[in-house]
Design a protein around this motif. Sequence first.
Motif, short mmCIF file in Angstrom:
data_model
loop_
_atom_site.label_atom_id
_atom_site.label_comp_id
_atom_site.label_asym_id
_atom_site.label_seq_id
_atom_site.Cartn_x
_atom_site.Cartn_y
_atom_site.Cartn_z
N UNK A 109 0.83 -1.20 0.00
CA UNK A 109 0.00 0.00 0.00
C UNK A 109 0.87 1.25 0.00
N UNK A 181 -7.76 12.44 -12.87
CA UNK A 181 -7.57 13.69 -12.11
C UNK A 181 -6.95 14.69 -13.07
N UNK A 186 -12.14 21.46 -10.67
CA UNK A 186 -12.87 21.64 -9.42
C UNK A 186 -13.36 20.30 -8.87
N UNK A 187 -13.61 19.33 -9.70
CA UNK A 187 -14.11 18.05 -9.23
C UNK A 187 -13.02 17.06 -8.86
N UNK A 188 -12.07 16.88 -9.76
CA UNK A 188 -11.02 15.90 -9.50
C UNK A 188 -9.65 16.54 -9.70
N UNK A 189 -9.23 17.34 -8.74
CA UNK A 189 -7.94 18.02 -8.88
C UNK A 189 -6.77 17.06 -8.70
N UNK A 304 5.91 11.73 10.09
CA UNK A 304 6.05 10.33 10.47
C UNK A 304 5.91 9.42 9.26
N UNK B 151 -16.49 12.42 -4.88
CA UNK B 151 -15.90 11.65 -5.98
C UNK B 151 -14.79 12.47 -6.62
N UNK B 152 -13.65 12.57 -5.95
CA UNK B 152 -12.56 13.37 -6.50
C UNK B 152 -11.40 12.51 -6.93
N UNK B 153 -11.68 11.21 -7.03
CA UNK B 153 -10.65 10.28 -7.48
C UNK B 153 -9.49 10.14 -6.50
N UNK B 194 -6.35 -2.96 4.91
CA UNK B 194 -5.68 -2.05 3.95
C UNK B 194 -5.48 -0.69 4.59
N UNK B 195 -4.24 -0.31 4.81
CA UNK B 195 -4.02 0.98 5.47
C UNK B 195 -4.53 2.17 4.64
N UNK B 196 -4.58 2.00 3.32
CA UNK B 196 -4.95 3.13 2.47
C UNK B 196 -6.44 3.18 2.17
N UNK B 199 -11.62 3.60 -2.29
CA UNK B 199 -12.22 4.84 -2.78
C UNK B 199 -13.22 4.56 -3.90
N UNK B 202 -15.36 1.35 -6.08
CA UNK B 202 -15.22 0.14 -5.27
C UNK B 202 -15.91 0.32 -3.93
N UNK B 214 -19.88 14.25 -7.23
CA UNK B 214 -18.80 15.09 -7.74
C UNK B 214 -18.52 16.26 -6.80
N UNK B 215 -17.27 16.66 -6.77
CA UNK B 215 -16.85 17.69 -5.82
C UNK B 215 -17.62 19.00 -5.97
N UNK B 216 -17.80 19.41 -7.22
CA UNK B 216 -18.45 20.71 -7.42
C UNK B 216 -19.89 20.73 -6.94
N UNK B 526 4.18 7.05 14.81
CA UNK B 526 4.67 8.43 14.82
C UNK B 526 6.14 8.56 15.11
#
Lengths: 472, 538
Positions: A109, A181, A186-189, A304, B151-153, B194-196, B199, B202, B214-216, B526
């Motif tokens: 990951x 992206x 504005x949606x997918x920067x 970190x 939904x900003x990918x 899954x640490x990440x 999105x 999925x 969508x973001x806008x 940390x």
Amino acid sequence: MPTRIDYDAKIPNNVELSDNRRLQRALEGWQPKFMHWWAEMGPALETQGVYLRTAVSVGREGWAHFDHVVPQDYRWGIFLAERDPDRRIAFGEHQGEPAWQQVPGEYRADLQRLIVIQGDTEPASVEQQKLLGLSAPSLYDLRNLFQVNVEEGRHLWAMVYLLHAYFGKEGREEAEGLLYRNSGSPDTPRILGAFNEETADWLAFYMFTYFTDRDGKYQLGTLKESAFDPLSRTCEFMLKEEAHHMFVGTTGVDRVVMRSAELIREHDTMDIAAHGGIPLDIIQRYLNFHYTVSLDLFGSETSTNAANYYTAGLKGRWMETRRKDDHQLTDDAATLDKPQPDGTWTSEEMQKILLLNLDLRREYIADCESGVKRWNKILTDAGIDFRFRLPHPGFNRKVGINSGHHITPDGTIVDEATWERNRKRWLPTSEDLAFVRSLMHPVYERGKIASWVAPPRQGINGKPFDYEYVYL
Amino acid sequence: MTTVSFDRGPEDYRHWRLRIEPPIAWLEMDVDEHGGLVPGYELKLNSYDLGVDIELYDAVQRLRFEHPEVRAVILTSAKDKVFCAGANIRMLAGSAHEWKVNFCKFTNETRNGIEDATENSGQIYLAAVNGSCAGGGYELALACEKILLVDDNSSTVALPEVPLLGVLPGTGGLTRVTDKRRVRKDRADVFATRPDGVKGRTAVEWRLVDELVPRQDFRAVVEQRARELAASSTRPADAQGIVLEPLEREVTGDRIAYPHVTAELDRDTGVVTITVRGPRGDGWLLAMTRELDDLILRLRTNEPELGTWVVRTEGDPDAVLAAEREVLTGTDWLSNEILHYYKRTLKRLDVTSRSLIALIEPGSCFAGVLLELALACDRQYMLDGPPIDDEDSDERAFLVLSEANFGAFPMGNGLSRLESRFYGDHDHLDRLKRERERPLSASEAVELGLVTEAPDDIDWPDEIRIVLEGRAALSPDALTGMEANHRFVGPETIETKIFGRLTAWQNWIFTRPNASGPDGALRRYGTGQKASYDRKRV
């Protein structure tokens, strides 16, 4: 029915692509999407051919093959530096073990994330520079712009190769995400802030290629140290190409300063705007902006994540193998200067491993200084008193310990009102941007150049300045 | 140690912004990095500590009582690109074991309260996940009815506790993913390791979120969805809220006193005696509940060494039943809120890791709603004789069963306290139903199985002293485990799984070297160094 690709001809590579069915299948899906992206988001100016350097192999002569190429027919390839079969991990808790040829499950990951973030910056700059071709100061500069753009495209390919070859289905999805992206959308920067800023004029382009691409150099330098050998080798090869982008930046700013100096001498005034040149204080403000936005790309001073990546062996320091310490850093200390609410600076001692971003940023700042020296030398030689300088690393920051404080270019902590009052002395104003943009008329005639920039000392690959670098 | 207070009000929230736009409310998380409850950590990236959650609890509570006009609540972040990073890790790593556990318990109760508002109050929660959302942040979203993800990918939802910290998600993450959202267990396994995180499409396909936006259009779509949810709500349109005034509370060294509830703290014996007084005037049930709720929270957080709580009542049983009837038969929104609030407060008692002993004496009023307090206790002792200090008195203790004891206040397992007490014995429950609304003497209470023992006035003082001293001598850990086992019989629900399974496992994991040892994941987090695990599976 997707068209089959004649791999070795279309995609120059040294990863035995024609024998790797899995990689072929992945690229067959991705390549048309990439071409669609290039058509949509790539350079707006159409050309009949650009005198480009194409890498066809990693050997001494192979990586610099020059010819006129229509940009969308450029042969984006996949190259990794030659493998050192005895390479050992140089740092972290796996120090001394053989470098990894496969992704360890434990770090999958993290490695994927590092590659995606690096990959996300590559096409971003193409998007940021999309319109610049319409206002190029000369065919020589136009050619350089395309060279930078196709190479950023190739760097995208390099990261996509890693995602496709080593990260399975998820890697393929992430590789697609890199195209979905878009800078400033504005949606997918794009993931990192600097890659959503506009590069609206050529002075900004030179500054970007000097400061922001230089960040790229240092980031690639740390990934080159990675225990994951394919990433290391990929980055090593990318660094060769990155050098050219910085050449464009260094000499680009040189030439602007040179031209401004000429105009100052010629008209005996610093106020050369009326004479079609860019005044030195505007150049300084551009420098302030691009430098500080680029410093943000190094992330928080204490991190970190960076420490974890280091311990795990995923991302090293700049020139890790030349460092003379234990390459673990858990017992070493380093100091961090912190701004205080009362307007003073304090120095805090911390574990070195938590300050890796700061370590890399120091290397970067020292490198940036060399450019400033060059530009000042041009002024000295012209007998002009003005001197450029890099602002204090706390100035105008959005990321890290300095964000939230108001710090002047000389490092004084001030209140918000004072900062805002002086803002237009330190950062490009809308008038500055409008003025620079007003100078941006395209010059597409062979051997000619715009008023605000000097011609280069040398052409490309031994060709003269008035060579027809681009067929329009 | 600082004494934690649970008094808050929207005007002095430090970490949240509450905006009422009927029928919608916006509850925006905006954690002040420097606003930690105790020094030693910064609340970066909208991470939270107990102080942040106390404000959330206050907001959820006020929305129910003060804002009947609100039918949908949008829970979102006021920060750019980050929804919530969950519980602050440095705070956890630096906290004593009991603090961590108590913190998790309270946050769990608040998340359950959010679900309770959605289910029983028609105040439907919608999570508007506008940026990265990890651990407790995603668990907060899971407590909501619907989850919208930007939904900003790049924004993800994640439960990274297992891979990054070597512990479990602490506020029902694992359980809600499988039981509430019905994520397949294999996918839940992949997700929680899954640490990440996951999105986009999925996340929708796996049911981790309901919709991508969508973001806008994000705010507009969120508001639109909230309006749709509001339209489906049963909340009355024209009701007036009531104001939850600050509590009257007097705290001295060994006494916490409210108008209707008093606690006497005896640090030598480790016993707290809680006395709940019956109705005196209007609005008693709500006022008493607020005081009891506050007292439970304060004792749990600030007095971890007082391990036994003795529960008493004083007052007129008939007045209790009258007050109860008013609320129980009321069809208005406020009666409904009061009932559910009292239910939640009883549940807080059910999951409190203290030995609970009810003392039923002459002059007490364990009738109906207040009898639930006795039934929530681990044991009940009833005095069969005159008051200890007045042997000539005719006054005797008695209990009264009412409608309130037969399902109005279910426990976390979905059963009433009587059903839990007589699990599976339907004949006996039918018999008890026939005994409603009449005083039950000590001998009848023994006969009906409603009390543990009924000593007479000669035995009483010694008997009770020996019970309390004996209790105090046992291992607090063993008691915690035993009580939690006995209290929750029968069926599993999301709540019992969270408080029983998850919390129990987490308590174990929290003390294991792999998490909390000097080289454990929680401690090493940390530092840039990796945890070192003892590889033995236990």
